[in-house]
Write an enzyme that holds these catalytic residues in place. Structure first.
Site, PDB file in Angstrom:
ATOM      1  N   LYS A 146     -66.451  38.833  11.327  1.00 56.03           N
ATOM      2  CA  LYS A 146     -65.430  39.037  12.353  1.00 56.03           C
ATOM      3  C   LYS A 146     -64.116  38.458  11.846  1.00 56.03           C
ATOM      4  O   LYS A 146     -64.104  37.579  10.973  1.00 56.03           O
ATOM      5  CB  LYS A 146     -65.810  38.342  13.659  1.00 56.03           C
ATOM      6  CG  LYS A 146     -67.080  38.843  14.328  1.00 56.03           C
ATOM      7  CD  LYS A 146     -67.318  38.087  15.621  1.00 56.03           C
ATOM      8  CE  LYS A 146     -68.587  38.510  16.300  1.00 56.03           C
ATOM      9  NZ  LYS A 146     -68.811  37.798  17.578  1.00 56.03           N
TER      10      LYS A 146
ATOM     11  N   GLU B 109     -56.547  34.458  12.937  1.00 57.69           N
ATOM     12  CA  GLU B 109     -55.756  33.948  14.056  1.00 57.69           C
ATOM     13  C   GLU B 109     -56.536  32.974  14.940  1.00 57.69           C
ATOM     14  O   GLU B 109     -55.946  32.264  15.754  1.00 57.69           O
ATOM     15  CB  GLU B 109     -55.255  35.117  14.901  1.00 57.69           C
ATOM     16  CG  GLU B 109     -54.274  36.001  14.154  1.00 57.69           C
ATOM     17  CD  GLU B 109     -54.022  37.314  14.875  1.00 57.69           C
ATOM     18  OE1 GLU B 109     -52.971  37.423  15.523  1.00 57.69           O
ATOM     19  OE2 GLU B 109     -54.870  38.219  14.785  1.00 57.69           O
TER      20      GLU B 109
END
Length: 774
Positions: free
Chosen positions: A724, A728
């Site tokens: 994934k 951020e």
């Protein structure tokens, strides 16, 4: 067995099980042979960067190169009535709205629709005398040298017809936008009024975050060169293909006549996702002057002529029963936008992080006369999580409950917003890893109970969440006769290690050692790729690489058809790529042997990422947990972060060394967000008064503690590579964790970032305010 050990054991079993699945869910018989994924490989471009071999945009030199400097407006709204241009040595051209070539209005993403397409400046800068924000370019000086251009620009001034400007969020009427960065503007479920009245404990407060700017190490820069109707642009773009599309449309060119090159970016953090006006103004100046032109924004120009993270105001109300289960959640977020509608969607975490039966979440915006907002690492989620996670901490104190325990009691089984299943969610394991490593259970619970001389010591924690995305990417893959592979993409290297991660993914899929792979990036002409950010590069490009690998296998099987190869007559489903070649049930051959027999020097194929069908009916997010120690000087109000542990669920970790670096970088940015960073805009004039790193304070080495990073490292079976996006994730929740630690240290709650000494010295900051959330 303690919780941490049990978590590692479960993670290990899951890794063993899930690593044996191919992307389509079939068993992977070669899983035990794959070694590149998960290896902490060194950065492949590391030596070139530290030795100066990498060339960035501002370092590009072309024959006959001229230099440009931009002059900005000194009013926030109005029109230019005259531009005064004194004579100066070396000046080739001064371009204003009177002589600039016609440029079509288009956002940076010329062919994209929806909120991402609107999230870029599309105003007719230098094709109109109208002024839309303070600092808007009103002239571009082109000269033989940078020094001459700077001097000439310093002499230029303009006359204006000023108009009233809306510069404060108090100046406009809030409204609910049609889009707020991929999030629905309103979520309603249940009856929050009744639930809040019946709750055993409630919190109702307002939290604010300020305007911030990215301040990447490399400032924005563009070099433009025309050859007839063909245009070549070197740029600092995070999105080379999008800039190519925009420039083609803006200057009425065929797309094949525009090439944008941006292989290496010295940091972007989202601020280099859109093409800001200086990009097309450089192209226009090159066209008008007949010379290649370079324009590099000064640090002050970066503040004035590119957007930052929008300020936000979040009003949050939480209610819980006596056992600490949430019964009501209200989050009313407000942020500014301009004529291009891009708002900080500060309500994402409130929609997806906790289970709660009664929810009212709304994102509102107000239009202001400022430069357009920009994506900034963790857009929306980072400022919104400060509000939600601060409120959760406040609720824990009201309930006399451990803040970690409160979060564990409200972990959802399915996505709270949609009710659909998660692709995977291992936040509980992240909590366990982080808490054990930090020693959370050993902290003194009472606020203001621990000190070291004049320093008050506090511990805080917060959860993190960030949407995971697979976007659109294309690659070209070339297998050479010597068995080496070159992968080319129009995406680029922002500093996160994309080229290394993708080389590892390619080596893994083709059964080659890492030193046989070469990754070339940043050329808009290679293949259509739409990865401007969103922490999506690793998974999106991996999906494209898988597609290219499959196409390569098909081409190789064509080459061995009607030969004596043991692969002759084999179908695609019967063969595998491993051990430096192609193998089937009756043996195989090396890549070199296959090409040698066919007499071919290379085989080149293309690949494109697949649509993420597996995630359409599932919620896909990355998660994390932050734990920190903060010391506050009781006499001066100075706050310092002295210890940090972060634990994250980002699926399979492709390269732990790079992933650890990314998380540390995000946490450091979050420390700046919490304690120092604030762009000061004079709301009377629109002028940014701290346009430089002397006054805009980012964290330095002295501000950064030892940061301990842990990963759950459990592959997500529904995503490419099982990974994934995490680029951020690291910043999300950081500011809240620090604010919560400050409360634990001092007994004082700060709800407005940054947490500066003046706020810590105030006496009335526990006042919530006299408004109603409902």
């Amino acid at each position: 067995m303690n919780l941490a050990a049990r978590g590692f054991t479960l993670a290990g079993k899951a890794l063993t099980r899930l690593a044996r699945l191919l992307p389509d869910g079939r068993p992977d018989p070669l899983a035990h042979r794959r070694a590149e994924l998960g290896r902490p490989a060194d950065r492949l471009d590391g030596r070139a960067k530290v030795t100066g071999a990498v060339r960035y945009t501002a370092e590009r030199q072309l024959p006959g190169l001229a230099y440009a400097v931009v002059v900005g407006s000194t009013v926030a709204r109005g029109r230019v009535t005259a531009v005064h241009v004194p004579r100066a040595p070396g000046v080739l051209l001064v371009m204003t709205h009177d002589n600039a070539p016609a440029m079509k209005r288009t956002p940076a993403y010329a062919t994209m629709k929806g909120p991402l397409g609107a999230a870029a400046l599309s105003l007719p800068v230098l094709n109109t005398d109208e002024i839309f924000w303070y600092g808007q370019p009103i002239a571009v000086v082109v000269a033989e040298s940078l020094e001459q251009a700077r001097y000439a620009a310093s002499l230029i001034h303009a006359d204006y017809e000023p108009w009233p400007a809306r510069l404060s969020m108090a100046d406009g009427k809030p409204y609910t936008p049609a889009h707020a960065v991929l999030e629905e503007p309103v979520t309603r479920r249940g009856d929050v009024r009744t639930a809040l009245k019946a709750a055993a404990a409630t919190v109702e407060a307002e939290y604010t975050t300020p305007l911030e700017h990215h301040n990447a190490m490399e400032p924005h820069a563009t070099v433009a060169h025309w050859e007839g109707e063909r245009l070549t642009v070197y740029d600092t773009a995070q999105y080379p293909y999008g800039v190519k599309e925009m420039l083609a449309k803006k200057f009425s060119l065929a797309e094949e006549n525009v090439r944008v090159l941006a292989p290496f970016i010295g940091g972007g953090f989202g601020g280099k996702t859109p093409a800001w006006p200086h990009v097309w103004l450089t192209v226009a100046a090159a066209k008008l002057s007949g010379r290649p032109v370079k324009l590099v924004l000064s640090r002050a120009d970066v503040f004035a002529m590119t957007g930052g993270r929008a300020p936000t105001r979040s009003r949050v109300a939480l209610g819980a029963d006596a056992k600490g289960r949430l019964t009501a959640l209200v989050h009313d977020a407000l942020a500014p936008c301009t004529t291009d509608e891009f708002a900080e969607a500060a309500v994402v975490a409130s929609r997806h992080l906790y289970a709660c039966p009664n929810v009212h979440v709304v994102q509102q915006v107000v239009r202001l006369d400022r430069i357009q907002n920009a994506f900034f690492r963790g857009p929306g989620v980072a400022p919104g999580s400060f509000a939600l996670e601060s409120a959760m901490d406040e609720l824990a104190w009201r309930l006399d409950l451990d803040p970690l325990e409160l979060r564990l009691r409200n972990e959802p089984e399915r996505d709270p917003m949609s009710g659909i299943a998660f692709t995977s969610r291992h936040l509980r394991e992240a909590y366990t890893l982080g808490a054990e490593a930090f020693g959370w259970s050993r902290r003194t619970p009472a606020p203001r109970a621990t000190r070291d001389g004049r320093w008050l010591i506090g511990h805080g924690m917060a959860a993190a969440i960030n949407p995971d995305a697979v976007l659109i990417a294309g690659v070209k893959l070339r297998l050479s006769a010597d068995g080496t592979v070159t992968v080319r993409s129009s995406t680029n290297e922002l500093g996160a290690g994309t080229s290394t991660a993708q080389s590892q993914a390619t080596a893994d899929r083709l059964g080659l050692p890492l030193d046989r792979i070469r990754f070339e990036q940043g050329d808009s002409n290679v293949a259509r790729t739409r990865i401007p950010g969103a922490s999506a590069a690793t998974t999106t490009l991996a999906s494209a690489v898988w597609s290219a690998r499959d196409n390569l296998v098909r081409e190789l099987l064509k080459l061995v058809r009607d030969t004596d190869s043991p692969l002759a007559g084999r179908s695609f489903e019967e063969v595998n790529t491993r051990d430096g070649g192609l193998f089937g049930p009756r043996g195989g051959e090396s890549y070199e042997r296959i090409l040698a027999r066919a007499g071919q020097e290379t085989v080149e194929v293309a690949g494109k990422s697949a649509l993420p069908y597996q995630t359409i009916k599932r919620g896909t997010y990355s998660y994390g947990a932050h734990f920190c120690e903060v010391r506050v000087d009781e006499e001066t109000g100075e706050a310092r972060v002295t210890r940090w542990v972060g634990a994250f669920d980002g699926g399979r970790i492709v390269n732990p060394k790079q992933a650890t670096s990314q998380m540390r970088g995000g946490i450091i940015m979050g420390i700046g967000m919490a304690l120092t960073e604030e762009t000061l805009l004079d709301e009377r004039t629109g002028l940014i008064v701290n346009r430089g790193l002397a006054e805009y304070h980012v964290p330095t080495h002295a501000d950064v503690p030892d940061i301990d990073i842990h990963f759950v490292d459990r592959p997500d079976p529904q995503t490419p590579l099982g990974a994934k996006g995490i680029g951020e994730l690291g910043i999300v929740g950081v500011a809240a964790a620090i604010a919560n630690a400050v409360y634990h240290a001092t007994g004082e709650r700060v709800r407005s970032l940054p947490i500066t000494p003046d706020k810590l010295m105030q006496q009335d900051w526990n006042t919530v305010g006299g408004y109603s959330m409902l």
